[in-house]
Each structure stands twice: as C-alpha cells, then as structure tokens.
Write a protein that holds these residues in place. Structure first.
Motif, short mmCIF file in Angstrom:
data_model
loop_
_atom_site.label_atom_id
_atom_site.label_comp_id
_atom_site.label_asym_id
_atom_site.label_seq_id
_atom_site.Cartn_x
_atom_site.Cartn_y
_atom_site.Cartn_z
N THR A 75 12.18 70.17 78.19
CA THR A 75 12.29 69.27 79.33
C THR A 75 12.63 70.04 80.60
O THR A 75 12.05 69.80 81.66
CB THR A 75 13.33 68.17 79.06
N TYR A 76 13.54 70.98 80.51
CA TYR A 76 13.88 71.81 81.66
C TYR A 76 12.66 72.60 82.13
O TYR A 76 12.39 72.69 83.33
CB TYR A 76 15.04 72.75 81.33
N SER A 77 11.90 73.14 81.18
CA SER A 77 10.70 73.89 81.54
C SER A 77 9.69 73.00 82.24
O SER A 77 9.05 73.43 83.22
CB SER A 77 10.06 74.50 80.28
N VAL A 78 9.56 71.78 81.78
CA VAL A 78 8.64 70.83 82.42
C VAL A 78 9.13 70.52 83.83
O VAL A 78 8.33 70.45 84.77
CB VAL A 78 8.48 69.55 81.58
N GLU A 79 10.43 70.33 84.01
CA GLU A 79 10.97 70.09 85.35
C GLU A 79 10.63 71.25 86.29
O GLU A 79 10.24 71.03 87.44
CB GLU A 79 12.49 69.90 85.29
N CYS A 80 10.76 72.48 85.82
CA CYS A 80 10.43 73.65 86.64
C CYS A 80 8.94 73.68 86.96
O CYS A 80 8.54 73.99 88.09
CB CYS A 80 10.84 74.93 85.93
N ALA A 81 8.11 73.34 85.98
CA ALA A 81 6.67 73.31 86.20
C ALA A 81 6.29 72.22 87.21
O ALA A 81 5.42 72.44 88.06
CB ALA A 81 5.94 73.08 84.88
N VAL A 82 6.94 71.07 87.14
CA VAL A 82 6.69 69.99 88.10
C VAL A 82 7.09 70.44 89.50
O VAL A 82 6.38 70.18 90.47
CB VAL A 82 7.42 68.70 87.69
N ALA A 83 8.20 71.12 89.62
CA ALA A 83 8.65 71.62 90.93
C ALA A 83 7.61 72.58 91.52
O ALA A 83 7.27 72.49 92.70
CB ALA A 83 10.00 72.31 90.80
N GLU A 114 8.05 80.99 81.14
CA GLU A 114 7.32 81.88 82.02
C GLU A 114 5.81 81.65 81.91
O GLU A 114 5.11 81.61 82.91
CB GLU A 114 7.68 83.33 81.67
N GLU A 115 5.32 81.49 80.68
CA GLU A 115 3.89 81.24 80.49
C GLU A 115 3.49 79.89 81.07
O GLU A 115 2.39 79.76 81.63
CB GLU A 115 3.54 81.29 79.00
N LEU A 116 4.36 78.90 80.95
CA LEU A 116 4.07 77.58 81.50
C LEU A 116 3.93 77.65 83.02
O LEU A 116 2.99 77.12 83.59
CB LEU A 116 5.16 76.58 81.11
N LEU A 117 4.86 78.32 83.67
CA LEU A 117 4.80 78.45 85.12
C LEU A 117 3.57 79.24 85.56
O LEU A 117 2.95 78.91 86.57
CB LEU A 117 6.08 79.08 85.65
N SER A 118 3.20 80.26 84.81
CA SER A 118 1.99 81.03 85.12
C SER A 118 0.75 80.16 85.00
O SER A 118 -0.17 80.25 85.81
CB SER A 118 1.86 82.24 84.19
N ALA A 119 0.72 79.30 83.99
CA ALA A 119 -0.42 78.40 83.79
C ALA A 119 -0.52 77.40 84.93
O ALA A 119 -1.61 77.11 85.42
CB ALA A 119 -0.29 77.69 82.45
N VAL A 120 0.61 76.87 85.37
CA VAL A 120 0.61 75.94 86.50
C VAL A 120 0.16 76.66 87.76
O VAL A 120 -0.66 76.15 88.52
CB VAL A 120 2.00 75.30 86.69
N ASP A 121 0.69 77.84 87.98
CA ASP A 121 0.33 78.62 89.16
C ASP A 121 -1.15 78.95 89.19
O ASP A 121 -1.78 78.97 90.24
CB ASP A 121 1.17 79.89 89.22
N LEU A 180 -5.11 72.24 81.39
CA LEU A 180 -4.30 71.65 80.34
C LEU A 180 -3.37 72.69 79.76
O LEU A 180 -3.79 73.81 79.46
CB LEU A 180 -5.19 71.08 79.23
N VAL A 181 -2.11 72.31 79.61
CA VAL A 181 -1.14 73.19 78.99
C VAL A 181 -0.38 72.38 77.95
O VAL A 181 0.07 71.27 78.22
CB VAL A 181 -0.12 73.74 80.03
N VAL A 182 -0.28 72.92 76.74
CA VAL A 182 0.49 72.27 75.68
C VAL A 182 1.74 73.10 75.47
O VAL A 182 1.67 74.31 75.22
CB VAL A 182 -0.32 72.17 74.37
N LEU A 183 2.88 72.44 75.57
CA LEU A 183 4.17 73.12 75.41
C LEU A 183 4.75 72.70 74.07
O LEU A 183 5.15 71.55 73.89
CB LEU A 183 5.11 72.73 76.56
N ARG A 184 4.79 73.63 73.14
CA ARG A 184 5.32 73.36 71.80
C ARG A 184 6.54 74.24 71.57
O ARG A 184 6.48 75.46 71.75
CB ARG A 184 4.30 73.66 70.73
N ALA A 185 7.61 73.60 71.15
CA ALA A 185 8.84 74.34 70.86
C ALA A 185 9.76 73.42 70.07
O ALA A 185 9.63 72.19 70.15
CB ALA A 185 9.52 74.80 72.16
#
Length: 92
Positions: free
Chosen positions: A25-33, A1-8, A13-18
């Motif tokens: 990878t799924y979160s990145v795919e959603c962010a790319v979409a 959710e935070e990743l999509l908010s950052a893209v929106d 720059l967004v760093v995704l750590r988990a």
C-alpha cells in the motif's frame, strides 16, 4: 523501486505482488504521487473490497487535492473511503 521505474516509464500495466505486511500500500501511494506529478491518470485494482476501501481512504487523506473515485457494485456498501467519490455499477 521497480514500481516507480515502471510508472516513470509510463508502462501500461504493473502488477505488484508481495506478501502481507511488505509495504504494498505504501508503494502504491508513492507510485500515485509520482504519477500525479507526471500528470498521469492511474487505475488501481485490489483483490478485496476492504483493500479497495482502505486504499481510497489512505489516498484521500494523503493527497487532499487528488480526485479519488471508488467503483463499487450495487451490492457493496463501501466503508469509510474518505473523500472518495463513489460510483456504483449494476451487475449487468
């Protein structure tokens, strides 16, 4: 959710750590979409060549019309990156 908010919000720059298996990878795919829908260009960095290759393969399969470019050094032979264009860089 935070990743999509950052893209929106078009954050630069967004760093995704988990941990492994958490769905990065799924979160990145959603962010790319989302970025693609907003007509944004996205650069993605991965820790390993195999992660970058896997992400290219997944993105080209999910987004057939999206141009995906895989940057690689002269020493690395990307394996199965789908329809991604491979751009080689020397180690200068």
């Amino acid at each position: 959710e935070e990743l999509l908010s950052a893209v929106d919000a078009q954050e630069g720059l967004v760093v995704l750590r988990a941990p492994p298996g958490s769905g990065k990878t799924y979160s990145v795919e959603c962010a790319v979409a989302l970025a693609h829908a907003r007509h944004m260009r996205v650069a993605i960095a991965a820790q390993t060549n195999s992660q970058a290759d896997d992400l290219c393969r997944r993105l080209t399969r999910r987004f057939r019309r999206l141009p995906v470019v895989r940057f690689a050094s002269q020493d690395h032979q990307p394996s199965d990156v789908g329809a991604a264009q491979i751009v080689r860089r020397s180690r200068d």
